[in-house]
Design an enzyme around this catalytic site. Structure first.
Site, PDB file in Angstrom:
ATOM      1  N   ASP A 262       0.874  -1.167   0.000  1.00  0.00           N
ATOM      2  CA  ASP A 262       0.000   0.000   0.000  1.00  0.00           C
ATOM      3  C   ASP A 262       0.908   1.213   0.000  1.00  0.00           C
ATOM      4  O   ASP A 262       2.035   1.143   0.489  1.00  0.00           O
ATOM      5  CB  ASP A 262      -0.882   0.040   1.260  1.00  0.00           C
ATOM      6  N   CYS A 300      -1.674   3.962 -22.219  1.00  0.00           N
ATOM      7  CA  CYS A 300      -2.476   3.682 -21.026  1.00  0.00           C
ATOM      8  C   CYS A 300      -3.949   3.552 -21.408  1.00  0.00           C
ATOM      9  O   CYS A 300      -4.452   4.309 -22.236  1.00  0.00           O
ATOM     10  CB  CYS A 300      -2.277   4.802 -20.007  1.00  0.00           C
ATOM     11  N   CYS A 302      -6.521   3.988 -19.300  1.00  0.00           N
ATOM     12  CA  CYS A 302      -7.405   4.608 -18.307  1.00  0.00           C
ATOM     13  C   CYS A 302      -8.306   5.667 -18.939  1.00  0.00           C
ATOM     14  O   CYS A 302      -8.055   6.146 -20.046  1.00  0.00           O
ATOM     15  CB  CYS A 302      -6.588   5.210 -17.158  1.00  0.00           C
ATOM     16  N   CYS A 305      -6.495   9.006 -19.907  1.00  0.00           N
ATOM     17  CA  CYS A 305      -5.669   8.965 -21.120  1.00  0.00           C
ATOM     18  C   CYS A 305      -6.512   8.773 -22.389  1.00  0.00           C
ATOM     19  O   CYS A 305      -6.064   9.121 -23.483  1.00  0.00           O
ATOM     20  CB  CYS A 305      -4.620   7.861 -21.004  1.00  0.00           C
TER      21      CYS A 305
END
Ligand SMILES: [Zn+2]
Length: 377
Positions: A262, A300, A302, A305
């Site tokens: 994390d 990418c 996402c 993008c």
């Protein structure tokens, strides 16, 4: 919780955690949802980015809004509308890093709340009780985080206190259905850490974490500690490196056999206008992006993008628009979770060491003499 291991490639492992709220493929990255929110992202956006587990925080949530409110919701999942597993940190690190007027005793820690100035007590039993009220899927023991630098005497006293608290956490946890992880402490003293690890294994936990690292020590020291300790962690339990780190740290730690991570870097850096791309970082404040109409990362997948340019994101950043923080976070979290997917795929195909070598070579990081891992700094 059941931990299933599928492949091993060198020391890197691929597997999954099987829990009642879902499966978590490992090596896994857990986006940090300190205050019952991964800052700026909805749960649907987290799922779209590939998040299978997130991290919540005992310290923040017990102070605000209070564990009782979350218990009335039946737990953190309903409270924040996140249906997949949650790991909760115990508050040990935050008491150390955020609380004022701390007073540590054998019983626990009394401190002044940074929220309202109230005097608050947090100890092993209370930390377990709060995590049960949050209905965490994975709970962490309450530990004393050793400062850096610390003398050997300080580190040893802190580590021994953490071990006594670990035993009390195990008792307080009883037969609760959540998994419970132990946390190895001992400052930067390898022999103290080995002792901490051995006693924790003796007490017996569902998983083991390395805590108190990435607290200001040199990177070399962090890497040596990982190299030294990971081979001693039980093979059949998940291994969690707390609060670490950069993409480079993660690839290195996976190569040593870490399963869980994390870190606030992808979310915090997004709000500061830093975007992680293939093998470097874009800093939106730099003037070179003012007229750059390319997406942050053409490769990418996402949402950010797919629809926005570097010039637009730089504009939002400079105008201090909220959407900028959201779009940057969507990209960075997607980047971290995609990195984990690539790592898992490389382990599955038995080509992780090549993956790591290429990863470091692209970043211009030279092999460290004597390192177990080619390409590590
Ligand atoms: Zn992106």
């Amino acid at each position: 919780m059941r931990f299933e291991r599928f492949n091993q490639d060198g020391n890197a492992r691929r597997g999954q955690l099987v829990m009642s709220r879902g499966r978590v493929q490992t090596p896994a990255f857990m986006p940090v949802g300190t205050a019952a929110t991964v800052k700026t992202m909805t749960p649907e956006e987290l799922v779209a980015a590939g998040a299978e587990i997130i991290l919540g925080n005992t310290f923040h949530l017990m102070l605000r809004p209070g564990a009782e409110v979350i218990r009335r919701h039946g737990g953190l999942h309903d409270f924040m509308h996140w249906e997949r597993p949650v790991l909760t940190d115990s508050g040990g690190y935050q008491v150390w890093s955020l609380a004022r007027l701390r007073k540590i005793s054998e019983q626990g820690v009394t401190f002044q709340s940074p929220v309202d100035g109230d005097t608050v007590f947090l100890g092993p039993e209370r930390a377990m009780d709060v995590q049960h009220q949050l209905d965490a899927d994975i709970a962490m023991i309450f530990d004393d985080c050793t400062p850096y630098p610390a003398t050997r005497e300080q580190a040893q006293a802190s580590m021994e206190l953490s071990l006594r608290w670990a035993a009390r956490c195990k008792d307080a946890h009883g037969d609760h259905q959540a998994a419970l992880f132990g946390i190895v402490q001992g400052g930067m003293y390898p022999d103290l850490r080995r002792l901490s690890l051995a006693v924790l294994v003796d007490i017996g936990f569902d998983g083991y974490a390395l805590g108190g690292l990435s607290v200001g020590e040199p990177k070399q020291m962090l890497y040596e500690m990982i190299e030294d300790l990971v081979p001693l962690l039980p093979d059949d339990r998940p291994r969690y490196l707390m609060g670490v780190g950069t993409p480079e740290d993660i690839v290195f730690a996976v190569s040593m056999g870490i399963d869980m991570f994390d870190c606030v870097l992808p979310t915090r850096n997004a709000r500061n206008g830093w975007l992680y791309i293939q093998d470097s970082v874009i800093k939106l404040r730099n003037a070179q992006f003012a007229e750059d109409i390319r997406p942050p990362d053409p490769n990418c997948g996402c949402y950010t993008c797919q629809h926005y340019s570097r010039a637009y994101l730089r504009h939002l950043y400079r105008a201090n628009e909220i959407l900028g923080a959201r779009l940057n976070t969507v990209h960075n979290v997607y980047y971290y979770l995609s990195l984990m997917a690539k790592i898992r795929s490389a382990i599955k195909l038995g080509r992780f060491s090549q993956f790591a070598e290429d990863f470091f070579a692209k970043r211009g990081i030279k092999p460290r003499p004597g390192s177990a891992v080619s390409g590590a700094i």
